[in-house]
Design a protein around this motif. Structure first.
Motif, PDB file in Angstrom:
ATOM      1  N   TYR A 153       4.807   2.770  -4.138  1.00 43.14           N
ATOM      2  CA  TYR A 153       6.104   2.270  -3.722  1.00 43.14           C
ATOM      3  C   TYR A 153       5.955   0.968  -2.931  1.00 43.14           C
ATOM      4  O   TYR A 153       4.860   0.570  -2.547  1.00 43.14           O
ATOM      5  CB  TYR A 153       6.860   3.337  -2.944  1.00 43.14           C
ATOM      6  CG  TYR A 153       7.266   4.499  -3.831  1.00 43.14           C
ATOM      7  CD1 TYR A 153       8.159   4.296  -4.881  1.00 43.14           C
ATOM      8  CD2 TYR A 153       6.753   5.777  -3.640  1.00 43.14           C
ATOM      9  CE1 TYR A 153       8.528   5.343  -5.720  1.00 43.14           C
ATOM     10  CE2 TYR A 153       7.124   6.828  -4.470  1.00 43.14           C
ATOM     11  CZ  TYR A 153       8.010   6.605  -5.505  1.00 43.14           C
ATOM     12  OH  TYR A 153       8.371   7.627  -6.341  1.00 43.14           O
ATOM     13  N   GLU A 154       7.089   0.319  -2.644  1.00 42.10           N
ATOM     14  CA  GLU A 154       7.062  -1.058  -2.139  1.00 42.10           C
ATOM     15  C   GLU A 154       6.408  -1.200  -0.777  1.00 42.10           C
ATOM     16  O   GLU A 154       5.929  -2.282  -0.423  1.00 42.10           O
ATOM     17  CB  GLU A 154       8.483  -1.622  -2.088  1.00 42.10           C
ATOM     18  CG  GLU A 154       9.429  -0.926  -1.124  1.00 42.10           C
ATOM     19  CD  GLU A 154      10.068   0.329  -1.715  1.00 42.10           C
ATOM     20  OE1 GLU A 154      10.840   0.968  -0.986  1.00 42.10           O
ATOM     21  OE2 GLU A 154       9.782   0.656  -2.878  1.00 42.10           O
ATOM     22  N   TYR A 155       6.340  -0.117   0.004  1.00 39.02           N
ATOM     23  CA  TYR A 155       5.722  -0.224   1.327  1.00 39.02           C
ATOM     24  C   TYR A 155       4.192  -0.256   1.249  1.00 39.02           C
ATOM     25  O   TYR A 155       3.527  -0.552   2.246  1.00 39.02           O
ATOM     26  CB  TYR A 155       6.191   0.909   2.245  1.00 39.02           C
ATOM     27  CG  TYR A 155       6.035   2.296   1.662  1.00 39.02           C
ATOM     28  CD1 TYR A 155       4.823   2.961   1.732  1.00 39.02           C
ATOM     29  CD2 TYR A 155       7.109   2.925   1.051  1.00 39.02           C
ATOM     30  CE1 TYR A 155       4.671   4.223   1.181  1.00 39.02           C
ATOM     31  CE2 TYR A 155       6.965   4.195   0.504  1.00 39.02           C
ATOM     32  CZ  TYR A 155       5.754   4.842   0.574  1.00 39.02           C
ATOM     33  OH  TYR A 155       5.611   6.095   0.034  1.00 39.02           O
ATOM     34  N   ILE A 156       3.623   0.073   0.104  1.00 43.31           N
ATOM     35  CA  ILE A 156       2.172  -0.026  -0.101  1.00 43.31           C
ATOM     36  C   ILE A 156       1.910  -1.364  -0.773  1.00 43.31           C
ATOM     37  O   ILE A 156       2.214  -1.556  -1.951  1.00 43.31           O
ATOM     38  CB  ILE A 156       1.644   1.151  -0.924  1.00 43.31           C
ATOM     39  CG1 ILE A 156       1.898   2.458  -0.169  1.00 43.31           C
ATOM     40  CG2 ILE A 156       0.148   0.992  -1.196  1.00 43.31           C
ATOM     41  CD1 ILE A 156       1.456   3.700  -0.900  1.00 43.31           C
ATOM     42  N   HIS A 157       1.349  -2.297  -0.026  1.00 40.98           N
ATOM     43  CA  HIS A 157       1.295  -3.683  -0.470  1.00 40.98           C
ATOM     44  C   HIS A 157       0.156  -3.976  -1.441  1.00 40.98           C
ATOM     45  O   HIS A 157       0.203  -4.965  -2.174  1.00 40.98           O
ATOM     46  CB  HIS A 157       1.168  -4.609   0.749  1.00 40.98           C
ATOM     47  CG  HIS A 157       2.253  -4.401   1.753  1.00 40.98           C
ATOM     48  ND1 HIS A 157       2.050  -4.453   3.119  1.00 40.98           N
ATOM     49  CD2 HIS A 157       3.575  -4.105   1.590  1.00 40.98           C
ATOM     50  CE1 HIS A 157       3.189  -4.220   3.742  1.00 40.98           C
ATOM     51  NE2 HIS A 157       4.122  -4.003   2.844  1.00 40.98           N
ATOM     52  N   HIS A 158      -0.867  -3.146  -1.437  1.00 39.38           N
ATOM     53  CA  HIS A 158      -2.026  -3.386  -2.290  1.00 39.38           C
ATOM     54  C   HIS A 158      -2.306  -2.140  -3.131  1.00 39.38           C
ATOM     55  O   HIS A 158      -2.101  -1.016  -2.669  1.00 39.38           O
ATOM     56  CB  HIS A 158      -3.266  -3.720  -1.450  1.00 39.38           C
ATOM     57  CG  HIS A 158      -3.057  -4.860  -0.507  1.00 39.38           C
ATOM     58  ND1 HIS A 158      -2.977  -6.165  -0.931  1.00 39.38           N
ATOM     59  CD2 HIS A 158      -2.915  -4.889   0.846  1.00 39.38           C
ATOM     60  CE1 HIS A 158      -2.785  -6.949   0.116  1.00 39.38           C
ATOM     61  NE2 HIS A 158      -2.741  -6.209   1.199  1.00 39.38           N
ATOM     62  N   PRO A 159      -2.762  -2.314  -4.359  1.00 39.27           N
ATOM     63  CA  PRO A 159      -3.121  -1.146  -5.168  1.00 39.27           C
ATOM     64  C   PRO A 159      -4.362  -0.453  -4.609  1.00 39.27           C
ATOM     65  O   PRO A 159      -5.337  -1.113  -4.245  1.00 39.27           O
ATOM     66  CB  PRO A 159      -3.392  -1.748  -6.553  1.00 39.27           C
ATOM     67  CG  PRO A 159      -3.733  -3.181  -6.292  1.00 39.27           C
ATOM     68  CD  PRO A 159      -2.957  -3.585  -5.082  1.00 39.27           C
ATOM     69  N   TRP A 160      -4.297   0.863  -4.532  1.00 40.09           N
ATOM     70  CA  TRP A 160      -5.451   1.653  -4.114  1.00 40.09           C
ATOM     71  C   TRP A 160      -5.886   2.537  -5.269  1.00 40.09           C
ATOM     72  O   TRP A 160      -5.064   2.912  -6.114  1.00 40.09           O
ATOM     73  CB  TRP A 160      -5.094   2.519  -2.896  1.00 40.09           C
ATOM     74  CG  TRP A 160      -4.698   1.725  -1.696  1.00 40.09           C
ATOM     75  CD1 TRP A 160      -3.438   1.525  -1.229  1.00 40.09           C
ATOM     76  CD2 TRP A 160      -5.565   0.992  -0.821  1.00 40.09           C
ATOM     77  NE1 TRP A 160      -3.456   0.724  -0.119  1.00 40.09           N
ATOM     78  CE2 TRP A 160      -4.743   0.380   0.149  1.00 40.09           C
ATOM     79  CE3 TRP A 160      -6.944   0.798  -0.766  1.00 40.09           C
ATOM     80  CZ2 TRP A 160      -5.265  -0.415   1.173  1.00 40.09           C
ATOM     81  CZ3 TRP A 160      -7.462   0.009   0.246  1.00 40.09           C
ATOM     82  CH2 TRP A 160      -6.639  -0.583   1.202  1.00 40.09           C
ATOM     83  N   PRO A 161      -7.176   2.882  -5.342  1.00 39.89           N
ATOM     84  CA  PRO A 161      -7.634   3.728  -6.450  1.00 39.89           C
ATOM     85  C   PRO A 161      -7.006   5.112  -6.390  1.00 39.89           C
ATOM     86  O   PRO A 161      -6.505   5.550  -5.337  1.00 39.89           O
ATOM     87  CB  PRO A 161      -9.148   3.789  -6.238  1.00 39.89           C
ATOM     88  CG  PRO A 161      -9.351   3.488  -4.804  1.00 39.89           C
ATOM     89  CD  PRO A 161      -8.270   2.530  -4.422  1.00 39.89           C
ATOM     90  N   LEU A 162      -7.027   5.797  -7.517  1.00 45.33           N
ATOM     91  CA  LEU A 162      -6.415   7.121  -7.611  1.00 45.33           C
ATOM     92  C   LEU A 162      -6.956   8.071  -6.550  1.00 45.33           C
ATOM     93  O   LEU A 162      -6.221   8.919  -6.025  1.00 45.33           O
ATOM     94  CB  LEU A 162      -6.652   7.700  -9.013  1.00 45.33           C
ATOM     95  CG  LEU A 162      -5.993   9.045  -9.323  1.00 45.33           C
ATOM     96  CD1 LEU A 162      -4.481   8.961  -9.210  1.00 45.33           C
ATOM     97  CD2 LEU A 162      -6.413   9.522 -10.711  1.00 45.33           C
TER      98      LEU A 162
END
Length: 344
Positions: A153-162
């Protein structure tokens, strides 16, 4: 959407954007707000000290559902379309959200590896639709893992691994969003609790989408989720009840499964199926005596469930204090335990 009267504002800085392992030394180092169900009194601590509020013989129930990569890309008439999984219906069918597109029943989607899907009908509620993949079972799961991404969602600014979206004990793939209340538990903390006589048991409830976008949330009465309560877990719960011990749900998903499987006497049956149970402040809890959970937005129906454990004014007071103390919200945020403290 939450139907309670709770109104509060979460400052932008309190939307947790990073996993706690990136901010702190370990996942169990997040903050803990301890809230007494009966008096509304609360105190602040660290999650790693949660043993201080548990008693020998208490039973913690965890959701061992594993998060799957639920954001896929498909091709429709030469255009890329996002397909967001919501709920598994069969070996090949899913309820999905198409957040960028409005497609009609009968239209086709093409995925990688030669897999296709057809839109076969409407989902459990708007705006979900039902699609039938040409692959099924483990072949379909392989497509998700090979090509999909975790929901962000938009509050997570960077992609994190599964792996950032997993609890340490997750074993049963099926949740499209992490059952996040268990995320703060490390294996060391779980082992330490067991050594102190705290019971541990597991069930599965595969969490569906919690948000549809454009200020639309799932209707809590039209949001079915698949669950399974094993015989061994039911036996542990019933033994704890007979011995007058507390059964503490780790997460709202666990409450939903427990209360679905519980009889009027509070005893739990081993069973599996689909539940649409909506727990509110007027719901007489039968199985769960306490709850460990994260912090929820004012629009979330989870808050209605929390008011079945503690009076709304107590919860609102605790939340407002948590905001003043800079507690973090969402799946990477801080934690809250709600239980009768018995003089502590």
């Amino acid at each position: 959407m939450n139907t309670s009267l709770m109104k509060f504002h979460i400052p932008e800085a309190l939307h947790a954007a990073d996993p706690p392992e990136k901010r702190l030394s370990a996942r169990d180092q997040v903050k803990l707000l301890v809230l007494d169900r009966q008096t509304g009194k609360f105190k602040h601590d660290q999650f790693v000290h949660i043993r201080s509020y548990l008693e020998k013989g208490d039973l913690l129930i965890f959701n061992n559902s594993r998060t799957i990569p639920a954001v896929l890309r498909a091709n429709h008439n030469g255009k890329s379309v996002e397909v967001r999984l919501s709920r598994r219906l069969s070996d090949s069918e899913w309820d999905v959200l198409l957040p960028e597109s409005r497609l009609n029943i009968g239209e086709n989607l093409k995925f990688s590896n030669g897999v296709s899907a057809i839109i076969t009908g409407y989902g459990s509620e708007p705006p979900l639709v039902k699609i039938d993949f040409s692959a099924r079972g483990t072949d379909l799961l392989h497509l998700f893992y090979e090509t999909g991404d975790p929901i962000r969602y938009e509050y997570i600014h960077h992609p994190w691994p599964l792996e950032a979206y997993q609890t340490v004990f997750a074993t049963a793939p099926g949740s499209v969003e992490m059952p996040s209340a268990g995320r703060a538990f490390s294996w060391k903390l779980i082992k330490d609790l067991k050594k102190e006589g705290i019971g541990i048991a597991f069930l599965s409830l595969h969490a569906g989408l919690s948000y549809y976008g454009n200020d639309k949330w799932p209707s809590p009465k039209k949001h079915p989720e698949t669950y399974s309560v094993p015989k061994s877990t039911a036996e542990k719960i019933n033994e704890a009840k007979r011995n007058g011990k507390r059964v503490i749900a780790v997460g709202t998903t666990v409450v939903r499964a427990l209360e679905t499987a519980a009889g009027a006497n509070g005893l739990v049956e081993a069973e599996e199926g689909t539940t649409s149970l909506y727990v509110t402040k007027n719901y007489p809890l039968r199985a769960a005596d306490g709850l460990i959970t994260g912090f929820h937005e004012p629009e979330a129906s989870h808050l209605d469930m929390l008011t079945s454990f503690v009076q709304e004014e107590f919860l609102l007071s605790a939340y407002q204090n948590a905001i003043s103390k800079n507690y973090l919200w969402h799946e990477f945020g801080d934690m809250n335990i709600i239980l009768p403290l018995k003089g502590k």
